[in-house]
Every structure is written in C-alpha cells, then in structure tokens.
Design a protein around this motif. Structure first.
Motif, PDB file in Angstrom:
ATOM      1  N   MET A 101      82.381  73.650  93.336  1.00  0.00           N
ATOM      2  CA  MET A 101      81.556  72.496  92.973  1.00  0.00           C
ATOM      3  C   MET A 101      82.009  71.939  91.630  1.00  0.00           C
ATOM      4  O   MET A 101      82.251  72.696  90.676  1.00  0.00           O
ATOM      5  CB  MET A 101      80.078  72.893  92.908  1.00  0.00           C
ATOM      6  CG  MET A 101      79.152  71.741  92.561  1.00  0.00           C
ATOM      7  SD  MET A 101      77.421  72.273  92.600  1.00  0.00           S
ATOM      8  CE  MET A 101      76.640  70.774  92.050  1.00  0.00           C
ATOM      9  N   SER A 102      82.122  70.633  91.534  1.00  0.00           N
ATOM     10  CA  SER A 102      82.589  70.004  90.313  1.00  0.00           C
ATOM     11  C   SER A 102      81.604  70.207  89.172  1.00  0.00           C
ATOM     12  O   SER A 102      80.386  70.178  89.364  1.00  0.00           O
ATOM     13  CB  SER A 102      82.801  68.504  90.543  1.00  0.00           C
ATOM     14  OG  SER A 102      83.127  67.858  89.321  1.00  0.00           O
ATOM     15  N   ALA A 103      82.121  70.411  87.973  1.00  0.00           N
ATOM     16  CA  ALA A 103      81.287  70.511  86.776  1.00  0.00           C
ATOM     17  C   ALA A 103      81.382  69.244  85.939  1.00  0.00           C
ATOM     18  O   ALA A 103      80.894  69.204  84.819  1.00  0.00           O
ATOM     19  CB  ALA A 103      81.680  71.729  85.954  1.00  0.00           C
ATOM     20  N   VAL A 104      82.046  68.222  86.486  1.00  0.00           N
ATOM     21  CA  VAL A 104      82.043  66.895  85.881  1.00  0.00           C
ATOM     22  C   VAL A 104      81.656  65.924  86.985  1.00  0.00           C
ATOM     23  O   VAL A 104      82.373  65.781  87.971  1.00  0.00           O
ATOM     24  CB  VAL A 104      83.415  66.508  85.291  1.00  0.00           C
ATOM     25  CG1 VAL A 104      83.333  65.118  84.661  1.00  0.00           C
ATOM     26  CG2 VAL A 104      83.877  67.524  84.257  1.00  0.00           C
ATOM     27  N   HIS A 105      80.510  65.285  86.840  1.00  0.00           N
ATOM     28  CA  HIS A 105      79.989  64.417  87.895  1.00  0.00           C
ATOM     29  C   HIS A 105      80.242  62.950  87.556  1.00  0.00           C
ATOM     30  O   HIS A 105      80.189  62.546  86.392  1.00  0.00           O
ATOM     31  CB  HIS A 105      78.484  64.635  88.064  1.00  0.00           C
ATOM     32  CG  HIS A 105      78.091  66.072  88.225  1.00  0.00           C
ATOM     33  ND1 HIS A 105      78.604  66.873  89.219  1.00  0.00           N
ATOM     34  CD2 HIS A 105      77.257  66.854  87.494  1.00  0.00           C
ATOM     35  CE1 HIS A 105      78.092  68.090  89.115  1.00  0.00           C
ATOM     36  NE2 HIS A 105      77.286  68.103  88.076  1.00  0.00           N
ATOM     37  N   LEU A 106      80.483  62.164  88.590  1.00  0.00           N
ATOM     38  CA  LEU A 106      80.636  60.720  88.447  1.00  0.00           C
ATOM     39  C   LEU A 106      79.573  60.036  89.301  1.00  0.00           C
ATOM     40  O   LEU A 106      79.449  60.317  90.491  1.00  0.00           O
ATOM     41  CB  LEU A 106      82.027  60.270  88.898  1.00  0.00           C
ATOM     42  CG  LEU A 106      82.254  58.754  88.995  1.00  0.00           C
ATOM     43  CD1 LEU A 106      82.077  58.078  87.642  1.00  0.00           C
ATOM     44  CD2 LEU A 106      83.647  58.459  89.570  1.00  0.00           C
ATOM     45  N   SER A 107      78.812  59.162  88.670  1.00  0.00           N
ATOM     46  CA  SER A 107      77.843  58.352  89.400  1.00  0.00           C
ATOM     47  C   SER A 107      77.980  56.912  88.929  1.00  0.00           C
ATOM     48  O   SER A 107      78.569  56.629  87.884  1.00  0.00           O
ATOM     49  CB  SER A 107      76.422  58.865  89.174  1.00  0.00           C
ATOM     50  OG  SER A 107      76.082  58.817  87.794  1.00  0.00           O
ATOM     51  N   GLN A 108      77.430  55.999  89.717  1.00  0.00           N
ATOM     52  CA  GLN A 108      77.514  54.584  89.368  1.00  0.00           C
ATOM     53  C   GLN A 108      76.226  53.889  89.761  1.00  0.00           C
ATOM     54  O   GLN A 108      75.668  54.125  90.838  1.00  0.00           O
ATOM     55  CB  GLN A 108      78.698  53.922  90.075  1.00  0.00           C
ATOM     56  CG  GLN A 108      78.856  52.446  89.747  1.00  0.00           C
ATOM     57  CD  GLN A 108      79.913  51.775  90.601  1.00  0.00           C
ATOM     58  OE1 GLN A 108      80.798  52.423  91.125  1.00  0.00           O
ATOM     59  NE2 GLN A 108      79.823  50.471  90.741  1.00  0.00           N
ATOM     60  N   ALA A 109      75.751  53.009  88.871  1.00  0.00           N
ATOM     61  CA  ALA A 109      74.553  52.224  89.160  1.00  0.00           C
ATOM     62  C   ALA A 109      74.654  50.892  88.441  1.00  0.00           C
ATOM     63  O   ALA A 109      74.811  50.863  87.213  1.00  0.00           O
ATOM     64  CB  ALA A 109      73.293  52.968  88.718  1.00  0.00           C
ATOM     65  N   ASP A 110      74.613  49.828  89.208  1.00  0.00           N
ATOM     66  CA  ASP A 110      74.567  48.475  88.653  1.00  0.00           C
ATOM     67  C   ASP A 110      75.710  48.210  87.670  1.00  0.00           C
ATOM     68  O   ASP A 110      75.517  47.650  86.594  1.00  0.00           O
ATOM     69  CB  ASP A 110      73.216  48.243  87.976  1.00  0.00           C
ATOM     70  CG  ASP A 110      72.940  46.762  87.727  1.00  0.00           C
ATOM     71  OD1 ASP A 110      73.543  45.921  88.423  1.00  0.00           O
ATOM     72  OD2 ASP A 110      72.143  46.450  86.821  1.00  0.00           O
ATOM     73  N   GLY A 111      76.903  48.631  88.040  1.00  0.00           N
ATOM     74  CA  GLY A 111      78.085  48.339  87.241  1.00  0.00           C
ATOM     75  C   GLY A 111      78.379  49.314  86.122  1.00  0.00           C
ATOM     76  O   GLY A 111      79.400  49.191  85.435  1.00  0.00           O
ATOM     77  N   ILE A 112      77.490  50.286  85.912  1.00  0.00           N
ATOM     78  CA  ILE A 112      77.686  51.275  84.851  1.00  0.00           C
ATOM     79  C   ILE A 112      78.040  52.625  85.479  1.00  0.00           C
ATOM     80  O   ILE A 112      77.256  53.166  86.271  1.00  0.00           O
ATOM     81  CB  ILE A 112      76.425  51.437  83.976  1.00  0.00           C
ATOM     82  CG1 ILE A 112      75.923  50.083  83.493  1.00  0.00           C
ATOM     83  CG2 ILE A 112      76.713  52.374  82.812  1.00  0.00           C
ATOM     84  CD1 ILE A 112      76.925  49.294  82.674  1.00  0.00           C
ATOM     85  N   ALA A 113      79.205  53.139  85.151  1.00  0.00           N
ATOM     86  CA  ALA A 113      79.604  54.469  85.628  1.00  0.00           C
ATOM     87  C   ALA A 113      79.175  55.504  84.597  1.00  0.00           C
ATOM     88  O   ALA A 113      79.259  55.263  83.393  1.00  0.00           O
ATOM     89  CB  ALA A 113      81.111  54.532  85.838  1.00  0.00           C
ATOM     90  N   THR A 114      78.707  56.647  85.082  1.00  0.00           N
ATOM     91  CA  THR A 114      78.328  57.743  84.199  1.00  0.00           C
ATOM     92  C   THR A 114      79.143  58.976  84.546  1.00  0.00           C
ATOM     93  O   THR A 114      79.142  59.420  85.698  1.00  0.00           O
ATOM     94  CB  THR A 114      76.828  58.072  84.314  1.00  0.00           C
ATOM     95  OG1 THR A 114      76.056  56.923  83.946  1.00  0.00           O
ATOM     96  CG2 THR A 114      76.461  59.230  83.400  1.00  0.00           C
ATOM     97  N   LEU A 115      79.833  59.496  83.549  1.00  0.00           N
ATOM     98  CA  LEU A 115      80.534  60.766  83.663  1.00  0.00           C
ATOM     99  C   LEU A 115      79.684  61.811  82.955  1.00  0.00           C
ATOM    100  O   LEU A 115      79.346  61.645  81.780  1.00  0.00           O
ATOM    101  CB  LEU A 115      81.912  60.689  82.995  1.00  0.00           C
ATOM    102  CG  LEU A 115      82.986  59.894  83.729  1.00  0.00           C
ATOM    103  CD1 LEU A 115      84.157  59.587  82.796  1.00  0.00           C
ATOM    104  CD2 LEU A 115      83.484  60.687  84.944  1.00  0.00           C
ATOM    105  N   GLN A 116      79.337  62.870  83.660  1.00  0.00           N
ATOM    106  CA  GLN A 116      78.444  63.873  83.077  1.00  0.00           C
ATOM    107  C   GLN A 116      79.076  65.262  83.142  1.00  0.00           C
ATOM    108  O   GLN A 116      79.430  65.750  84.219  1.00  0.00           O
ATOM    109  CB  GLN A 116      77.107  63.893  83.815  1.00  0.00           C
ATOM    110  CG  GLN A 116      76.085  64.835  83.195  1.00  0.00           C
ATOM    111  CD  GLN A 116      74.767  64.810  83.947  1.00  0.00           C
ATOM    112  OE1 GLN A 116      74.735  65.051  85.163  1.00  0.00           O
ATOM    113  NE2 GLN A 116      73.671  64.534  83.249  1.00  0.00           N
ATOM    114  N   LEU A 117      79.211  65.899  81.978  1.00  0.00           N
ATOM    115  CA  LEU A 117      79.679  67.281  81.914  1.00  0.00           C
ATOM    116  C   LEU A 117      78.518  68.187  82.308  1.00  0.00           C
ATOM    117  O   LEU A 117      77.400  68.008  81.812  1.00  0.00           O
ATOM    118  CB  LEU A 117      80.149  67.633  80.506  1.00  0.00           C
ATOM    119  CG  LEU A 117      81.151  66.698  79.831  1.00  0.00           C
ATOM    120  CD1 LEU A 117      81.555  67.265  78.461  1.00  0.00           C
ATOM    121  CD2 LEU A 117      82.379  66.489  80.697  1.00  0.00           C
TER     122      LEU A 117
END
Length: 255
Positions: free
Chosen positions: A1-17
């Motif tokens: 399972m990845s420990a760095v997540h990528l999500s996107q909402a309304d044009g803003i990408a979030t990279l989360q450790l």
C-alpha cells in the motif's frame, strides 16, 4: 500500500505523506510513490495547484527513515539513496504546477529539503525547521546545503547545518522562507491554492519557468522549454513540419 497518496478536487491536487508511526520519514517506496505521482500531476491539465501535506500532528516529515538507509554500503548510500532522493526532489522543484508545502508540524532534514522544493510554504505556529543530520554522523543530502542556501540567510543555514539548531515558525517567516504562519496551515494553503484558479495556468507555468531559470533551478532545461514553447507556436514551425511530411523544401516567412 502506498504511503504517499494523491487526490484531486476542483483543480487542486494533494500529495499526502502517510507514515506517521515514523514521523512521515521517507522510505525508498515513498520516494518511488512521490516520483510516480509527480508525473501524473504534470500530465494532467485539470490541475492548477498542488498541496504537499502529511498525516499527523507530530511532524510534517522527519526526513529519511534511518532504518531504510543505514544498511547501505558507502557507495550505495551515495549512488542509490542520496541520488534517488535528489532526483525526486528536483522533479518536485521543477513541476510545472505551483506547489504549496503545508508544515502543520516539524520539518527536519529531508522533510525540510522536501518543503524547500515547493514554491511556497505555510507553517503552523508550533512547527519548527531543522537540519539535524550531523547529530547522527551524516550531512544533508537532498539539497539541504544547496537549494536551501538560496532560500535562507547564510548564518541561519549554518546554525542548522553545523550546530543543529531549530528555527521556529516566527523566525522562518521573518526570513521569508514561509509565506504565512497560520493556526490552520492547511486551510491557509487552500486559500492560496484557490486564488490560483483566478490566474492563467499557462501564464503561471511560464512565470515559474522564468523564475526557475533565474535561480538556476535546472536553468538549461527551463530556457529550452521557454524557447521551444515560443517556436512551437510559430508559423515557421508549422511550415517546417508540413514540408517534411510532404517531402518538399520549406518556405519560411519568419512568422
């Protein structure tokens, strides 16, 4: 399972450790995950800004997981660990989208180097920044003495890199290293990112290339990207491609 997540909402990408048990310290797989996500972000025209966040309130990122690199032989440590981290962080610094690091807690070592690779940083009042590497017998390896030398006053960088001193949020703000000190650092970053929706994505991208060239952030590639973009929009380029396809001599008119 990845420990760095990528999500996107309304044009803003979030990279989360997401490695809170080890204060979000980087492992080899996390570096691989981050590199893969950066390629996805750069290729997605819907994304106008990127936030870099992490899980938990103890640390934004404590650097590199000692257990991940302590077993490397000296040549492997330099060739594999240091160069891989440098390559991934450089990729972040040269991303075409504006980036915001959200320091909701302490950023140490590689975590500070990660934040330095972003365009701007927002920090919580209780967070601090530091380069503690000499306390464990190593030196900063992911641009801590290089990129940070452009972003911090030399005396402050020496305090951290040589003496291991922490710098608090207020002092980091006084240096201009962080854009804002906010109790809700993530909310502040969201506000900054939302404002980018009012700007031209292409103009923002080109402005970032120009700044990167000026501060020698892969200046050669930035200059060639700017020049190539200009020529790609020209009539001469269209004529050159057409003449090659049609197997005839081009008729350039300088437009």
């Amino acid at each position: 399972m990845s420990a760095v997540h990528l999500s996107q909402a309304d044009g803003i990408a979030t990279l989360q450790l997401d490695n809170p048990a080890k204060l979000n310290a980087f492992t080899p797989s996390m570096l691989d995950d981050l590199a893969r996500h950066l390629e996805v972000i750069d290729a997605d025209p819907r994304i106008v800004a990127v936030k870099l966040t992490s899980v938990g309130d103890r640390a934004f990122c404590a650097g590199a997981d000692i257990a991940a690199w302590s077993g490397y032989a000296p040549d492997e440590f330099a060739r594999i660990w240091v160069r891989t981290g440098h390559r991934v962080f450089d990729r972040l610094a040269r991303l075409s989208k504006p980036t915001i690091a959200v320091l909701q807690a302490h950023a140490f070592g590689g975590g500070l180097e990660l934040a330095a690779a972003c365009d701007i940083r927002v920090i919580a009042p209780q967070a601090t920044i530091a380069l503690p590497e000499t306390h464990i017998g190593i030196v900063p390896g992911w641009s801590g003495t290089q990129r940070l030398s452009r972003l911090l006053p030399e005396p402050a960088l020496r305090e951290m890199a040589l003496f291991g001193r922490r710098i608090d949020a207020a002092r980091a703000f006084s240096f201009g290293f962080v854009a804002e000190v906010a109790d809700d650092a993530d909310g502040s970053a969201n506000g900054i990112a939302d404002k980018l929706k009012e700007t031209s994505p292409r103009a923002t991208e080109i402005a970032k290339y120009m700044i990167n060239a000026a501060v020698n952030e892969d200046a050669a590639a930035m200059i060639e990207a700017l020049g190539s973009g200009m020529i790609a929009a020209s009539a001469d380029r269209a004529e050159g491609v057409a003449s090659f396809t049609q197997k005839r001599k081009p008729k350039f008119d300088g437009r």
